[in-house]
Design a protein around this motif. Structure first.
Motif: not given
Length: 190
Positions: A59-62, A76-78, A100-101
């Motif tokens: 649940c990363i926002e930034k 990888s931050l999808g 980052i999809s």
């Protein structure tokens, strides 16, 4: 509401599961933490040998705290809640792939720092504006793009030229779009 898993705790779980020190590992996978990671905190700087960092399905926002990751090639931050591409400066000279999809990105401000980026997977985000998309033209090495599922794709499909032709015109070095090789017919291929 329970507090999210910290990067420090996620790294400890990774070390226990993999039996290696995260600071020595080249591929560090911190995906699908329970409870999810909400923040990319300073503990990331311990991953000095990491070439591939996976933080998908959290649940990363930034994007933040990538300073110590001098060898990072794949990030990888999808499947997070990321709204912007700022925070990538620290990996601007090394990052080759950004996955980052399935995030909430509308604007591509900050993408221009990725001088070596070859692969960008950013399907299913919220990019609507062709002006934003044009920022991808500033990436000198971009060869592969997955962009399907953004509102811009649908609006371009409703134009005379269409989505694929518009993308190929804007990104002349592109070799693959949405998983399909780009075929150029007019001899402009190097």
């Amino acid at each position: 509401m329970s507090k999210g898993t910290t990067i420090k705790d996620a790294i400890a779980k990774f070390e226990e599961k993999e039996g290696v020190k995260a600071s020595e590992a080249e591929h560090v996978s911190l995906i699908s933490q329970l409870p999810p990671v909400e923040k990319m905190d300073a503990s990331l700087s311990t991953l000095v040998k990491c070439t591939r960092l996976s933080l998908s399905t959290n649940c990363i926002e930034k994007i933040a705290n990538l300073n110590g990751l001098k060898n990072l090639k794949i990030l990888s931050l999808g499947r997070n809640n990321i709204k912007s591409l700022t925070g990538l400066e620290a990996v601007g000279d090394t990052l080759e792939e950004l996955w980052i999809s399935y995030n909430k990105i509308e604007k591509l401000k900050g993408i221009n720092v990725l001088k070596k980026l070859k692969v960008l997977f950013m399907s299913n985000n919220e990019v609507k504006d062709l002006g934003e998309f044009s920022k991808l033209g500033d990436l000198p090495c971009l060869e592969e793009l997955v962009f399907t599922g953004n509102p811009l794709e649908e609006s371009l499909n409703n134009t005379e030229k269409g989505y694929k032709a518009t993308v190929q015109e804007k990104l002349v070095k592109l070799k693959k779009l949405d998983g399909v090789p780009v075929i150029r017919s007019d001899g402009d291929d190097e």
